[in-house]
Scaffold this motif. Structure first.
Motif, PDB file in Angstrom:
ATOM      1  N   ASP A  55       0.827  -1.208   0.000  1.00  0.00           N
ATOM      2  CA  ASP A  55       0.000   0.000   0.000  1.00  0.00           C
ATOM      3  C   ASP A  55       0.866   1.264   0.000  1.00  0.00           C
ATOM      4  O   ASP A  55       0.498   2.283  -0.600  1.00  0.00           O
ATOM      5  CB  ASP A  55      -0.921   0.019   1.224  1.00  0.00           C
ATOM      6  CG  ASP A  55      -2.013  -1.046   1.148  1.00  0.00           C
ATOM      7  OD1 ASP A  55      -2.262  -1.590   0.049  1.00  0.00           O
ATOM      8  OD2 ASP A  55      -2.609  -1.346   2.202  1.00  0.00           O
ATOM      9  N   ALA A  56       2.023   1.188   0.662  1.00  0.00           N
ATOM     10  CA  ALA A  56       2.895   2.362   0.788  1.00  0.00           C
ATOM     11  C   ALA A  56       3.445   2.822  -0.555  1.00  0.00           C
ATOM     12  O   ALA A  56       3.776   4.002  -0.723  1.00  0.00           O
ATOM     13  CB  ALA A  56       4.043   2.067   1.748  1.00  0.00           C
ATOM     14  N   VAL A  57       3.550   1.884  -1.512  1.00  0.00           N
ATOM     15  CA  VAL A  57       4.074   2.240  -2.837  1.00  0.00           C
ATOM     16  C   VAL A  57       3.066   1.884  -3.932  1.00  0.00           C
ATOM     17  O   VAL A  57       3.440   1.571  -5.062  1.00  0.00           O
ATOM     18  CB  VAL A  57       5.445   1.566  -3.101  1.00  0.00           C
ATOM     19  CG1 VAL A  57       6.517   2.159  -2.203  1.00  0.00           C
ATOM     20  CG2 VAL A  57       5.369   0.054  -2.915  1.00  0.00           C
ATOM     21  N   ALA A  58       1.778   1.946  -3.589  1.00  0.00           N
ATOM     22  CA  ALA A  58       0.736   1.671  -4.578  1.00  0.00           C
ATOM     23  C   ALA A  58       0.735   2.767  -5.643  1.00  0.00           C
ATOM     24  O   ALA A  58       1.225   3.882  -5.426  1.00  0.00           O
ATOM     25  CB  ALA A  58      -0.630   1.614  -3.888  1.00  0.00           C
ATOM     26  N   ALA A  59       0.171   2.437  -6.793  1.00  0.00           N
ATOM     27  CA  ALA A  59       0.097   3.400  -7.900  1.00  0.00           C
ATOM     28  C   ALA A  59      -0.566   4.686  -7.421  1.00  0.00           C
ATOM     29  O   ALA A  59      -1.614   4.659  -6.768  1.00  0.00           O
ATOM     30  CB  ALA A  59      -0.680   2.805  -9.069  1.00  0.00           C
ATOM     31  N   GLN A 107      18.056   2.641   0.987  1.00  0.00           N
ATOM     32  CA  GLN A 107      17.336   3.804   0.465  1.00  0.00           C
ATOM     33  C   GLN A 107      15.848   3.496   0.323  1.00  0.00           C
ATOM     34  O   GLN A 107      14.989   4.312   0.703  1.00  0.00           O
ATOM     35  CB  GLN A 107      17.932   4.195  -0.889  1.00  0.00           C
ATOM     36  CG  GLN A 107      17.509   5.563  -1.388  1.00  0.00           C
ATOM     37  CD  GLN A 107      18.263   5.962  -2.657  1.00  0.00           C
ATOM     38  OE1 GLN A 107      18.973   5.150  -3.260  1.00  0.00           O
ATOM     39  NE2 GLN A 107      18.112   7.208  -3.057  1.00  0.00           N
ATOM     40  N   LEU A 108      15.534   2.320  -0.198  1.00  0.00           N
ATOM     41  CA  LEU A 108      14.130   1.926  -0.343  1.00  0.00           C
ATOM     42  C   LEU A 108      13.470   1.772   1.025  1.00  0.00           C
ATOM     43  O   LEU A 108      12.336   2.225   1.237  1.00  0.00           O
ATOM     44  CB  LEU A 108      14.024   0.619  -1.138  1.00  0.00           C
ATOM     45  CG  LEU A 108      12.601   0.102  -1.363  1.00  0.00           C
ATOM     46  CD1 LEU A 108      11.790   1.066  -2.224  1.00  0.00           C
ATOM     47  CD2 LEU A 108      12.637  -1.287  -2.013  1.00  0.00           C
ATOM     48  N   GLU A 109      14.176   1.139   1.954  1.00  0.00           N
ATOM     49  CA  GLU A 109      13.618   0.937   3.294  1.00  0.00           C
ATOM     50  C   GLU A 109      13.343   2.265   3.996  1.00  0.00           C
ATOM     51  O   GLU A 109      12.362   2.396   4.740  1.00  0.00           O
ATOM     52  CB  GLU A 109      14.564   0.066   4.128  1.00  0.00           C
ATOM     53  CG  GLU A 109      14.578  -1.388   3.675  1.00  0.00           C
ATOM     54  CD  GLU A 109      15.667  -2.215   4.342  1.00  0.00           C
ATOM     55  OE1 GLU A 109      16.511  -1.631   5.068  1.00  0.00           O
ATOM     56  OE2 GLU A 109      15.681  -3.432   4.120  1.00  0.00           O
ATOM     57  N   ALA A 110      14.187   3.263   3.762  1.00  0.00           N
ATOM     58  CA  ALA A 110      13.984   4.576   4.380  1.00  0.00           C
ATOM     59  C   ALA A 110      12.707   5.242   3.883  1.00  0.00           C
ATOM     60  O   ALA A 110      12.106   6.059   4.588  1.00  0.00           O
ATOM     61  CB  ALA A 110      15.188   5.476   4.097  1.00  0.00           C
ATOM     62  N   ILE A 111      12.278   4.881   2.684  1.00  0.00           N
ATOM     63  CA  ILE A 111      11.027   5.412   2.133  1.00  0.00           C
ATOM     64  C   ILE A 111       9.830   4.622   2.660  1.00  0.00           C
ATOM     65  O   ILE A 111       8.818   5.191   3.076  1.00  0.00           O
ATOM     66  CB  ILE A 111      11.056   5.362   0.588  1.00  0.00           C
ATOM     67  CG1 ILE A 111      12.143   6.290   0.042  1.00  0.00           C
ATOM     68  CG2 ILE A 111       9.691   5.728   0.003  1.00  0.00           C
ATOM     69  CD1 ILE A 111      12.443   6.081  -1.439  1.00  0.00           C
ATOM     70  N   VAL A 112       9.966   3.297   2.659  1.00  0.00           N
ATOM     71  CA  VAL A 112       8.816   2.430   2.931  1.00  0.00           C
ATOM     72  C   VAL A 112       8.567   2.221   4.421  1.00  0.00           C
ATOM     73  O   VAL A 112       7.417   2.264   4.888  1.00  0.00           O
ATOM     74  CB  VAL A 112       9.003   1.069   2.217  1.00  0.00           C
ATOM     75  CG1 VAL A 112       7.878   0.099   2.585  1.00  0.00           C
ATOM     76  CG2 VAL A 112       9.046   1.269   0.706  1.00  0.00           C
ATOM     77  N   HIS A 113       9.627   1.989   5.202  1.00  0.00           N
ATOM     78  CA  HIS A 113       9.449   1.569   6.591  1.00  0.00           C
ATOM     79  C   HIS A 113       8.658   2.550   7.460  1.00  0.00           C
ATOM     80  O   HIS A 113       7.779   2.113   8.225  1.00  0.00           O
ATOM     81  CB  HIS A 113      10.796   1.251   7.234  1.00  0.00           C
ATOM     82  CG  HIS A 113      11.356  -0.069   6.804  1.00  0.00           C
ATOM     83  ND1 HIS A 113      12.489  -0.629   7.351  1.00  0.00           N
ATOM     84  CD2 HIS A 113      10.940  -0.947   5.860  1.00  0.00           C
ATOM     85  CE1 HIS A 113      12.740  -1.785   6.774  1.00  0.00           C
ATOM     86  NE2 HIS A 113      11.821  -1.995   5.863  1.00  0.00           N
ATOM     87  N   PRO A 114       8.911   3.873   7.411  1.00  0.00           N
ATOM     88  CA  PRO A 114       8.108   4.769   8.259  1.00  0.00           C
ATOM     89  C   PRO A 114       6.616   4.691   7.941  1.00  0.00           C
ATOM     90  O   PRO A 114       5.775   4.750   8.856  1.00  0.00           O
ATOM     91  CB  PRO A 114       8.677   6.157   7.944  1.00  0.00           C
ATOM     92  CG  PRO A 114      10.063   5.901   7.457  1.00  0.00           C
ATOM     93  CD  PRO A 114       9.980   4.606   6.701  1.00  0.00           C
ATOM     94  N   ARG A 115       6.276   4.549   6.667  1.00  0.00           N
ATOM     95  CA  ARG A 115       4.869   4.437   6.282  1.00  0.00           C
ATOM     96  C   ARG A 115       4.264   3.132   6.795  1.00  0.00           C
ATOM     97  O   ARG A 115       3.115   3.090   7.236  1.00  0.00           O
ATOM     98  CB  ARG A 115       4.741   4.526   4.752  1.00  0.00           C
ATOM     99  CG  ARG A 115       5.056   5.911   4.188  1.00  0.00           C
ATOM    100  CD  ARG A 115       5.083   5.915   2.662  1.00  0.00           C
ATOM    101  NE  ARG A 115       5.075   7.276   2.121  1.00  0.00           N
ATOM    102  CZ  ARG A 115       6.162   8.005   1.942  1.00  0.00           C
ATOM    103  NH1 ARG A 115       7.357   7.505   2.263  1.00  0.00           N
ATOM    104  NH2 ARG A 115       6.068   9.234   1.455  1.00  0.00           N
ATOM    105  N   VAL A 116       5.056   2.068   6.737  1.00  0.00           N
ATOM    106  CA  VAL A 116       4.582   0.768   7.212  1.00  0.00           C
ATOM    107  C   VAL A 116       4.360   0.805   8.719  1.00  0.00           C
ATOM    108  O   VAL A 116       3.333   0.322   9.224  1.00  0.00           O
ATOM    109  CB  VAL A 116       5.581  -0.340   6.830  1.00  0.00           C
ATOM    110  CG1 VAL A 116       5.247  -1.657   7.534  1.00  0.00           C
ATOM    111  CG2 VAL A 116       5.585  -0.542   5.315  1.00  0.00           C
ATOM    112  N   ARG A 117       5.312   1.375   9.465  1.00  0.00           N
ATOM    113  CA  ARG A 117       5.172   1.427  10.929  1.00  0.00           C
ATOM    114  C   ARG A 117       3.901   2.161  11.339  1.00  0.00           C
ATOM    115  O   ARG A 117       3.169   1.704  12.229  1.00  0.00           O
ATOM    116  CB  ARG A 117       6.403   2.111  11.544  1.00  0.00           C
ATOM    117  CG  ARG A 117       7.639   1.236  11.542  1.00  0.00           C
ATOM    118  CD  ARG A 117       8.715   1.786  12.449  1.00  0.00           C
ATOM    119  NE  ARG A 117       9.322   2.990  11.914  1.00  0.00           N
ATOM    120  CZ  ARG A 117      10.401   3.013  11.130  1.00  0.00           C
ATOM    121  NH1 ARG A 117      10.982   1.893  10.772  1.00  0.00           N
ATOM    122  NH2 ARG A 117      10.908   4.160  10.713  1.00  0.00           N
TER     123      ARG A 117
END
Length: 202
Positions: A39-43, A84-94
């Motif tokens: 969901d964090a990187v959905a279109a 770099q990818l984790e820095a974008i995705v992880h805060p949104r996931v948490r």
């Protein structure tokens, strides 16, 4: 509202999904980090826009979705790209996991977080009350991964090597399920933990 939250983690092909299913059978809400990451990187999402800004439009498919297989190959080959990818995705996931668990019915909820040890453990997820690790010997993990994904041993080894070690995962565990037997051994272990978590959540 669930005020008591269990973090569930384990290495790739350890059996986390089967443990999740056992908790769901018992009526426990499970928030899944993999779903939250999708969901964090959905279109059309802000997360996907940030990924494109970082990695270029080449990470997109023709229909403007994230090219997940290409991105997976890239991050497993390049640790800097993975961070770099984790820095974008992880805060949104948490944030998504915390919100979903707190809104869940029942005395406690489970946040299923495959990369909990890699993503900062308790420091990154201070709202977890306990951490449950699904543990499996690495040779069993490798065999399951080869069978499940139909990949070669080199890629399977890189996937396992990119994750935390068993020792690192077990170091953050309050509870452990050893999943080196068949799936029919899991329900009884989960039921015992469910009884414990219901008592602790009171």
């Amino acid at each position: 509202m669930s005020d008591y939250i269990i973090g569930l983690t384990g290495g790739v092909a350890s059996g986390k999904s089967a443990v999740e299913a056992c908790f769901r059978t018992l009526g426990v809400a499970v928030a899944d980090a993999d779903a939250a990451a999708r969901d964090a990187v959905a279109a059309g999402s802000d997360g996907l826009a940030e990924v494109v800004a970082a990695f270029g439009a080449g990470v997109l498919t023709a229909d403007r979705n994230l090219d997940r297989p290409a991105m997976r190959r890239r991050v497993f080959a390049d640790p800097d790209a993975r961070r770099q990818l984790e820095a974008i995705v992880h805060p949104r996931v948490r944030k998504a996991l915390a919100d979903a668990c707190r809104a869940a019915p029942g005395p406690y909820a489970v946040a299923s977080i495959p990369l909990l040890a890699e993503g900062g453990g308790r420091d990154a997820y201070p709202w977890l009350d306990r951490i449950l690790v699904v543990d499996v010997p690495e040779d069993v993990q490798l065999a399951r991964l080869l069978h499940r994904d139909g990949i070669d041993e080199a890629l399977a080894g890189r996937m396992i090597g990119a994750q935390a070690t068993r020792r690192q995962r077990l170091a953050i565990a309050d509870d452990v399920i050893v999943n080196d037997r068949g799936l029919d051994a899991l329900p009884a272990q989960v039921e015992a933990l469910d009884r414990l978590y219901r008592r602790l959540a009171d």
